[in-house]
Scaffold this motif. Structure first.
Motif, PDB file in Angstrom:
ATOM      1  N   ASP A  39      16.944  10.918 -29.913  1.00 21.35           N
ATOM      2  CA  ASP A  39      15.757  11.231 -29.108  1.00 21.35           C
ATOM      3  C   ASP A  39      15.389  10.095 -28.166  1.00 21.35           C
ATOM      4  O   ASP A  39      15.118   8.980 -28.597  1.00 21.35           O
ATOM      5  N   VAL A  40      15.380  10.420 -26.866  1.00 18.70           N
ATOM      6  CA  VAL A  40      14.963   9.465 -25.848  1.00 18.70           C
ATOM      7  C   VAL A  40      13.469   9.670 -25.642  1.00 18.70           C
ATOM      8  O   VAL A  40      13.034  10.740 -25.222  1.00 18.70           O
ATOM      9  N   LYS A  41      12.666   8.635 -25.966  1.00 20.49           N
ATOM     10  CA  LYS A  41      11.210   8.785 -25.840  1.00 20.49           C
ATOM     11  C   LYS A  41      10.721   8.075 -24.584  1.00 20.49           C
ATOM     12  O   LYS A  41      11.080   6.924 -24.338  1.00 20.49           O
ATOM     13  N   LEU A  42       9.913   8.768 -23.824  1.00 17.92           N
ATOM     14  CA  LEU A  42       9.395   8.227 -22.571  1.00 17.92           C
ATOM     15  C   LEU A  42       7.888   8.450 -22.530  1.00 17.92           C
ATOM     16  O   LEU A  42       7.435   9.590 -22.527  1.00 17.92           O
ATOM     17  N   ALA A  43       7.116   7.364 -22.510  1.00 14.65           N
ATOM     18  CA  ALA A  43       5.666   7.530 -22.384  1.00 14.65           C
ATOM     19  C   ALA A  43       5.356   8.206 -21.055  1.00 14.65           C
ATOM     20  O   ALA A  43       4.414   8.974 -20.930  1.00 14.65           O
ATOM     21  N   GLY A  44       6.175   7.912 -20.052  1.00 14.60           N
ATOM     22  CA  GLY A  44       6.037   8.560 -18.745  1.00 14.60           C
ATOM     23  C   GLY A  44       7.395   8.704 -18.108  1.00 14.60           C
ATOM     24  O   GLY A  44       8.276   7.878 -18.328  1.00 14.60           O
ATOM     25  N   LEU A  45       7.589   9.774 -17.350  1.00 19.44           N
ATOM     26  CA  LEU A  45       8.852   9.965 -16.628  1.00 19.44           C
ATOM     27  C   LEU A  45       8.522  10.576 -15.276  1.00 19.44           C
ATOM     28  O   LEU A  45       7.870  11.618 -15.209  1.00 19.44           O
ATOM     29  N   ASP A  46       8.960   9.907 -14.188  1.00 26.27           N
ATOM     30  CA  ASP A  46       8.674  10.460 -12.853  1.00 26.27           C
ATOM     31  C   ASP A  46       9.959  10.977 -12.204  1.00 26.27           C
ATOM     32  O   ASP A  46      11.034  10.895 -12.797  1.00 26.27           O
ATOM     33  N   GLY A  47       9.827  11.496 -10.997  1.00 21.58           N
ATOM     34  CA  GLY A  47      10.960  12.134 -10.313  1.00 21.58           C
ATOM     35  C   GLY A  47      12.002  11.172  -9.792  1.00 21.58           C
ATOM     36  O   GLY A  47      13.036  11.598  -9.278  1.00 21.58           O
ATOM     37  N   ASP A  48      11.766   9.843  -9.898  1.00 26.92           N
ATOM     38  CA  ASP A  48      12.753   8.872  -9.420  1.00 26.92           C
ATOM     39  C   ASP A  48      13.622   8.337 -10.548  1.00 26.92           C
ATOM     40  O   ASP A  48      14.636   7.698 -10.305  1.00 26.92           O
ATOM     41  N   LYS A  49      13.204   8.543 -11.783  1.00 25.64           N
ATOM     42  CA  LYS A  49      13.874   7.893 -12.915  1.00 25.64           C
ATOM     43  C   LYS A  49      15.036   8.727 -13.447  1.00 25.64           C
ATOM     44  O   LYS A  49      14.944   9.949 -13.525  1.00 25.64           O
ATOM     45  N   THR A  50      16.095   8.020 -13.839  1.00 20.01           N
ATOM     46  CA  THR A  50      17.219   8.710 -14.453  1.00 20.01           C
ATOM     47  C   THR A  50      17.462   8.176 -15.859  1.00 20.01           C
ATOM     48  O   THR A  50      17.073   7.052 -16.184  1.00 20.01           O
ATOM     49  N   VAL A  51      18.103   8.992 -16.663  1.00 17.84           N
ATOM     50  CA  VAL A  51      18.604   8.560 -17.964  1.00 17.84           C
ATOM     51  C   VAL A  51      20.114   8.786 -17.916  1.00 17.84           C
ATOM     52  O   VAL A  51      20.568   9.889 -17.599  1.00 17.84           O
ATOM     53  N   LEU A  81       0.829  -1.211   0.000  1.00 13.63           N
ATOM     54  CA  LEU A  81       0.000   0.000   0.000  1.00 13.63           C
ATOM     55  C   LEU A  81       0.867   1.266   0.000  1.00 13.63           C
ATOM     56  O   LEU A  81       0.534   2.253  -0.652  1.00 13.63           O
ATOM     57  N   SER A  82       1.995   1.207   0.708  1.00 10.46           N
ATOM     58  CA  SER A  82       2.883   2.369   0.729  1.00 10.46           C
ATOM     59  C   SER A  82       3.443   2.633  -0.670  1.00 10.46           C
ATOM     60  O   SER A  82       3.471   3.774  -1.140  1.00 10.46           O
ATOM     61  N   ASP A  83       3.893   1.560  -1.356  1.00 13.61           N
ATOM     62  CA  ASP A  83       4.409   1.717  -2.723  1.00 13.61           C
ATOM     63  C   ASP A  83       3.313   2.228  -3.663  1.00 13.61           C
ATOM     64  O   ASP A  83       3.563   3.092  -4.509  1.00 13.61           O
ATOM     65  N   LEU A  84       2.111   1.692  -3.509  1.00 12.88           N
ATOM     66  CA  LEU A  84       1.002   2.086  -4.391  1.00 12.88           C
ATOM     67  C   LEU A  84       0.647   3.567  -4.195  1.00 12.88           C
ATOM     68  O   LEU A  84       0.485   4.321  -5.160  1.00 12.88           O
ATOM     69  N   ARG A  85       0.558   3.984  -2.935  1.00  9.25           N
ATOM     70  CA  ARG A  85       0.215   5.392  -2.651  1.00  9.25           C
ATOM     71  C   ARG A  85       1.256   6.325  -3.272  1.00  9.25           C
ATOM     72  O   ARG A  85       0.915   7.303  -3.925  1.00  9.25           O
ATOM     73  N   ARG A  86       2.510   5.969  -3.078  1.00 10.04           N
ATOM     74  CA  ARG A  86       3.564   6.826  -3.600  1.00 10.04           C
ATOM     75  C   ARG A  86       3.543   6.841  -5.126  1.00 10.04           C
ATOM     76  O   ARG A  86       3.752   7.879  -5.755  1.00 10.04           O
ATOM     77  N   ASP A  87       3.269   5.685  -5.707  1.00 10.17           N
ATOM     78  CA  ASP A  87       3.291   5.579  -7.165  1.00 10.17           C
ATOM     79  C   ASP A  87       2.135   6.371  -7.798  1.00 10.17           C
ATOM     80  O   ASP A  87       2.302   7.014  -8.828  1.00 10.17           O
ATOM     81  N   VAL A  88       0.965   6.325  -7.160  1.00  7.54           N
ATOM     82  CA  VAL A  88      -0.194   7.029  -7.707  1.00  7.54           C
ATOM     83  C   VAL A  88      -0.036   8.548  -7.508  1.00  7.54           C
ATOM     84  O   VAL A  88      -0.434   9.333  -8.370  1.00  7.54           O
ATOM     85  N   GLN A  89       0.570   8.932  -6.386  1.00  8.35           N
ATOM     86  CA  GLN A  89       0.633  10.369  -6.073  1.00  8.35           C
ATOM     87  C   GLN A  89       1.783  11.106  -6.734  1.00  8.35           C
ATOM     88  O   GLN A  89       1.769  12.328  -6.822  1.00  8.35           O
ATOM     89  N   LYS A  90       2.814  10.380  -7.198  1.00  4.78           N
ATOM     90  CA  LYS A  90       3.994  11.109  -7.656  1.00  4.78           C
ATOM     91  C   LYS A  90       3.752  11.853  -8.967  1.00  4.78           C
ATOM     92  O   LYS A  90       2.972  11.419  -9.811  1.00  4.78           O
ATOM     93  N   VAL A  91       4.433  12.966  -9.096  1.00  6.01           N
ATOM     94  CA  VAL A  91       4.286  13.801 -10.289  1.00  6.01           C
ATOM     95  C   VAL A  91       4.973  13.116 -11.464  1.00  6.01           C
ATOM     96  O   VAL A  91       6.099  12.639 -11.352  1.00  6.01           O
ATOM     97  N   VAL A  92       4.264  13.043 -12.583  1.00  7.05           N
ATOM     98  CA  VAL A  92       4.781  12.356 -13.765  1.00  7.05           C
ATOM     99  C   VAL A  92       4.691  13.300 -14.966  1.00  7.05           C
ATOM    100  O   VAL A  92       3.739  14.067 -15.095  1.00  7.05           O
ATOM    101  N   GLY A  93       5.712  13.230 -15.831  1.00  2.00           N
ATOM    102  CA  GLY A  93       5.631  13.921 -17.115  1.00  2.00           C
ATOM    103  C   GLY A  93       5.252  12.887 -18.166  1.00  2.00           C
ATOM    104  O   GLY A  93       5.863  11.807 -18.219  1.00  2.00           O
ATOM    105  N   PHE A  94       4.244  13.159 -18.977  1.00  3.26           N
ATOM    106  CA  PHE A  94       3.745  12.174 -19.956  1.00  3.26           C
ATOM    107  C   PHE A  94       4.199  12.528 -21.371  1.00  3.26           C
ATOM    108  O   PHE A  94       4.461  13.690 -21.687  1.00  3.26           O
TER     109      PHE A  94
END
Length: 1095
Positions: A778-790, A737-750
């Motif tokens: 060009d690096v294409k990302l359907a979604g990118l959140d604040g935890d992900k790095t390239v 539930l903790s992982d789910l809450r964080r995953d749903v609430q985090k800011v994402v760029g689409f």
């Protein structure tokens, strides 16, 4: 006394260093100087070739003495391990007004059989004027002098092998270890900035440095020159290794028995308790007359007489053992960096500054370069030519985290709106306006810093220049004064030239027998009722713009109409999974607040509807296809949350078979275990990326589910995979539930596209992370959140210029959670160098390891694991050999010399080599390896740092009232005491290890049981008790969890319990059960590799 006091001031690196008159000077610039000829390792288990060591002029070799006097061994009581080497306070041996005593980095003991580590200059400075007395004082304070050390008792609890007779001082030892290097726990040629008995005066002082290690000298004893042997327990201390001057000198020769050395006797050495083997650190204030050892005290090195007392009978030398405290300590380096750099803000105005370590808490002030929270580089000073880069073998890479979350004290990037004209760019290379663009002709034109093209300034953007050539409005415009900022994008930057709709979230729930039986479906539906109130929203918006939809599935798919006008939700079943379509448009994606009653009703009904299901088979690819089609029909981007339990074996596209085969491990076919079974998922992933459909996968497997294949779509779309093996509601609900809450609430760029531009001379050639690339840029990302790095690797395509440096610009075009199209820009300027020493002085080991792990983890897809491991070892050896050959001042080939800022490279690299992906133990499943492999691919530098070298925190050492985190200790079993309790965390796992002799009061306070035997092993929740210790430990666990992007489930491990094997797997400095080398052995092996390259 402050343990972490800073070094006495030394001249800055750019200035000539004061020289000691009359001492031999090393040659300038790393040119060859006099040195011992290199020796190759002898055959292990065979005779060792010797070498003649070159002696300093004027020192003759003394006749060998008959043997060493007895060495006393301070043995700890059985079952207890020795800890810090400086437990009872530091002792100063002579009144030293000139120099303050300082503790050595790394808590190194004195009296390791090894020669101490000396540090060497990265580059030698030209001659300077004779030093003033103030300068000499400063030099002395910042210096450590070293040579051969006396064999001393090893820390208790570590056994040693049979005594080894050594043919020479070459530093080679007979052996049979995992690498064919040294015997377990015996000394290689190693050292780390320590003092030694019998010291030569410094040859010269040096700028920033290397740590080097010398082998124990054997055979002939040496003569002391200039200064006397110190008392046992005496050595020259020095400043924290981040900024000292250190000098390496040839090992001194011992006096033949019967010689006398005069000099005032000093006080006797400190007594040591049995728990504290090793010596206390001392500092001798000045180079005074020679002082001999005291009567009846053991002599400081083998073969030296104890003057004033009768020589004892000859004794055999104990085996040479490399003391773990004598080699570079990650804990000490982290601690030094925190003390030196944690208090001041990191101001980004200066080009090519190396930021504080990721383990240091610091504030960033953006003054023109992007914060290290957004971009970290392997080196901040890059070679001017490709030949130089090839020679050094240091990868030039940047780990970029474009949407990184910032601490509350730091401002988010400013949003700049240029209206319909859009952001200003270079006409030729399309780089965006940034602080490095040069305005000319009174401000009417600007020259691009990336490609040198001259562009006109549009009339609406024109502004006059001041007397320095800067625009007068530079500090009013974020794009002219800051390293990171955002532009609002115009319609030209949007798909089909129209602004995007707000994104949507679709929850897709497996309702097969496994999911119902474990209670997962009921738990999830209950949680979603409240979680939907916390969907991400823009700025101060009252409610989220994101719409939601629901699908359940087993062998068929069920879509739900939750339109606000309905009294009850309607279900529509699609059984033709081979040709997936969405049966409804209106009512599938809805606003949460408008349809709340219908959604709540649906979430209540789902667990009841499927409560009696007997369907065990599931489909997988058609579920993703359905979600993507729904987003396509709604003409928006979005995210699918998939909750899945088993291998998809039902007849449908993407059907998989169980191909788990442990017999493939360590064969050439092992790579197939990491590759997807079928190409169908890659094709599906490409379609998802084109639609801006990101997939987050939550797996709840009881057996093999082929993570390597199921994670392909999340990996390509910028999504995440979460795995809860053998899920049980009572044990795992908090973590899920903790992982789910964080995953749903985090800011994402689409629906994001990222491009990295560079100034002329280098270009981006390779990319690592969770994304898809249809071309080379060009690096294409359907979604990118604040935890992900390239992670981006650069190569030279031309010569760079030292004056102008090199520039990176990362531009990310994305749709925000509110449906706004934006451009986020990060700029970073780096220095360029023509000297290799400047490259080695400005590297960042944590970022280097992040890159090397990702490089290796991608390598296992196409190459045998063994060849991937060998490639890593070879590259590391080449990096260090190049430093040794070109930057270190001449010294014996028996020394291992490490660049100061890379001295942790061997220990961290060994952790990568021993990781489950590259060297799995018997208990590690194929799914676990595939899961970790894709997880590490998009980790940031802080996450890989703690993942590969876990933090081990003693809980009963610090005062209960202390609110700060207890200082960490090294990840090795010999650091554990059975009377203590320890927390270990690596970002994914959290263990509480309880020693068998812990006080009953502590057990009662933490676990609410009277004795150790009554603690439940494997406990995952500590009881909530109203006492200071319980509150402190639970508070610490909460704060550790808050620092990590995933919830770490607690596991209580009792000493000697079966779970202890799992815990010991994370004590990465020790030899691993799967055959991974200990830190000591690996360092020996690295040294062997370096010597082979140099010879």
């Amino acid at each position: 006394m402050n343990v972490n006091q800073s070094a006495a001031p030394v001249p800055p690196f750019g200035q000539p260093q004061p020289i000691y008159p009359g001492y031999h000077q090393s040659n300038y610039g790393g040119q060859p100087g006099t040195t011992a000829p290199p020796t190759s390792y002898g055959a292990y288990n065979g005779p060792v070739p010797g070498y003649q060591q070159t002696l300093p002029q004027g020192v003759s070799r003394a006749p060998p003495s008959s043997g060493a006097p007895p060495v006393s061994t301070a043995q700890a009581p059985c079952g207890q391990t020795a800890y810090g080497q400086f437990g009872q306070g530091d002792v100063q041996n002579s009144p030293s007004s000139t120099v303050q005593m300082q503790r050595l980095p790394g808590s190194q003991p004195f009296g390791s059989p090894l020669a101490p580590v000396v540090s060497q200059p990265a580059v030698l400075q030209p001659y300077g004027p004779p030093p003033t007395s103030a300068q000499v004082t400063a030099q002395l304070a910042g210096m450590q002098i070293s040579g051969a050390m006396a064999p001393a008792p090893p820390p208790s609890g570590l056994g040693y092998g049979p005594p080894t007779s050594l043919a020479s001082a070459s530093g080679s030892f007979p052996n049979s270890g995992p690498y064919g290097s040294y015997p377990q726990g015996q000394a290689p040629p190693l050292s780390q900035a320590q003092g030694h008995p019998g010291v030569q005066p410094p040859q010269r002082s040096a700028p920033p440095l290397a740590s080097s290690f010398t082998p124990p000298a054997s055979g002939v004893p040496r003569m002391p020159s200039m200064t006397s042997p110190l008392l046992p327990g005496q050595g020259f201390g020095g400043p924290p290794v981040s900024q000292p001057n250190h000098v390496s000198s040839p090992p001194p020769q011992a006096l033949p028995p019967g010689s006398q050395v005069t000099g005032p006797p000093g006080p006797p050495p400190p007594m040591h308790s049995s728990q504290q083997p090793g010596y206390q650190l001392q500092q001798n204030g000045s180079f005074g007359p020679t002082r001999g050892p005291q009567p009846n005290y053991g002599s400081p090195y083998p073969g030296a007489p104890t003057f004033g007392s009768q020589p004892g009978p000859p004794q055999p030398l104990p085996p040479k053992r490399l003391d773990p405290d004598a080699i570079p300590s990650p804990i000490q380096v982290i601690e030094d960096d925190r003390n030196n750099r944690g208090s001041e803000p990191f101001v980004t105005g200066v080009r090519g500054q190396v930021p504080p370590l990721v383990t240091t808490s610091f504030l960033v002030k953006d003054q023109g370069n992007a914060s290290p929270r957004y971009i970290r580089c392997t080196s901040y000073n890059i070679p001017c030519t490709s030949d130089m880069a090839k020679q050094a073998q240091v990868p030039l890479a940047a780990v970029i985290k474009p949407l990184a979350r910032l601490p509350p004290e730091e401002a988010s990037p400013y949003v700049v709106d240029h209206g319909e004209s859009g952001p200003l760019r270079c006409n030729r290379c399309k780089a965006y306006m940034c602080p490095f663009m040069q305005f000319i002709e009174g401000g009417r034109r600007f020259q691009c810093y990336f490609c040198s093209c001259i562009n006109d300034v549009p009339p609406q953007y024109f502004q006059h220049l001041d007397h320095t050539g800067k625009r007068v409005d530079a500090y009013d415009r974020p794009e002219l004064s800051l390293g990171s900022y955002e532009f609002l994008a115009t319609v030209d930057y949007c798909k089909n030239n129209k602004f995007p709709s707000p994104p949507a979230f679709i929850f897709m729930i497996d309702v097969s027998y496994n999911a119902i039986r474990t209670g997962l479906v009921r738990l999830l539906c209950e949680e979603l009722k409240s979680l939907l109130d916390y969907l991400p929203r823009e700025g101060g918006a009252e409610e989220s713009a994101i719409r939601v939809g629901f699908v359940t599935y087993n062998k068929v798919l069920h879509f739900y109409n939750v339109k606000s006008s309905l009294a009850q939700p309607q279900m529509m079943v699609v059984s033709d999974v081979a040709d997936m379509f969405v049966p409804l448009l209106d009512g599938f994606l809805v606003n949460v607040n408008e349809s709340r009653a219908v959604i709540t009703s649906l979430l209540d009904q789902i667990p009841e509807m499927f409560a009696d299901t007997r369907e065990t088979e599931t489909v997988f690819a058609p579920v993703i296809q359905a979600g993507m089609e729904a987003l396509k029909a709604a003409e928006c981007a979005g995210k699918l949350f998939l909750f899945h339990t088993s291998l998809p074996i039902a007849e449908a596209p993407g059907k998989l078979k169980n191909r788990d085969d442990r017999k493939l491990i360590n064969t050439d076919k092992e790579k197939t275990l990491f590759q997807p079974q079928t190409g169908a998922y890659q094709t599906l992933a490409k379609e998802c990326v084109a639609q801006g459909c990101c997939v987050d996968l939550f797996l709840f497997p009881n057996q093999y589910v082929d993570v390597a294949t199921l994670s392909v779509v999340p990996q390509f779309t910028g999504g995440s995979v979460y795995k809860y093996a053998c899920f049980q509601v009572e044990n795992d609900q908090e973590r899920f539930l903790s992982d789910l809450r964080r995953d749903v609430q985090k800011v994402v760029g689409f629906d994001a596209v990222m491009r990295v531009r560079t100034s002329t001379g280098i270009r981006a050639v390779d990319f690592f992370g969770a994304f898809y690339m249809s071309n080379t840029t060009d690096v294409k990302l359907a979604g990118l959140d604040g935890d992900k790095t390239v992670t981006v690797e650069f190569k030279h395509d031309d010569r760079l210029n030292e004056e102008s440096g090199a520039l990176l610009q990362c531009a990310l075009l994305y749709t925000s959670c509110a449906g706004q199209r934006r451009l986020r820009i990060h700029n970073l300027a780096l220095n360029c160098c023509t000297l290799l020493a400047d490259l080695y002085r400005n590297c960042e080991t944590d970022t280097l390891i992040n890159y090397m792990a990702k490089f290796a983890y991608r390598g296992v897809l196409n190459s045998p694991v063994k060849s991937v491991r060998d490639t890593l070892i070879t590259q590391c050896a080449q990096i260090l050999a190049c430093y040794r050959k070109n930057c270190a001042s001449p010294s014996s080939a028996g020394q291992l010399i490490l660049p100061e800022c890379m001295k942790l490279l061997p220990v961290y690299l060994n952790c990568v080599l021993k990781s489950d992906v590259l060297q799995p133990g018997a208990e590690v499943t194929t799914d676990d390896r595939a899961y970790v492999r894709q997880l590490v691919t998009s980790m940031d530098v802080a996450e890989t740092n703690v993942f590969f070298y876990p933090r081990l925190l003693p809980l009963t050492k610090s005062p209960i009232e202390s609110t700060t985190e207890p200082p960490a200790i090294r990840a090795s079993e010999e650091r554990l005491s059975n009377g203590d309790i320890y927390l270990l965390e690596n970002g994914l796992n959290l263990f509480l290890w309880v020693g068998a002799s812990v006080q009953q009061g502590v057990v009662q306070s933490l676990f609410n049981v009277p004795s150790f035997s009554q603690i439940t092993s494997g406990l995952s929740v500590l009881p909530v008790l109203d006492n200071p210790l319980s509150k402190k430990v639970r508070g610490l666990i909460d704060s550790l969890r808050a620092q990590r992007s995933r919830y770490m489930k607690l596991i209580v491990v009792k000493q000697e319990d079966k779970l202890e094997m799992l815990f010991k797997h994370f004590l990465v400095e020790d030899k691993s059960l799967s055959g991974g080398a200990s830190y000591v052995d690996f360092l020996c092996h690295m040294h062997k590799e370096i010597r082979q390259l140099l010879s």
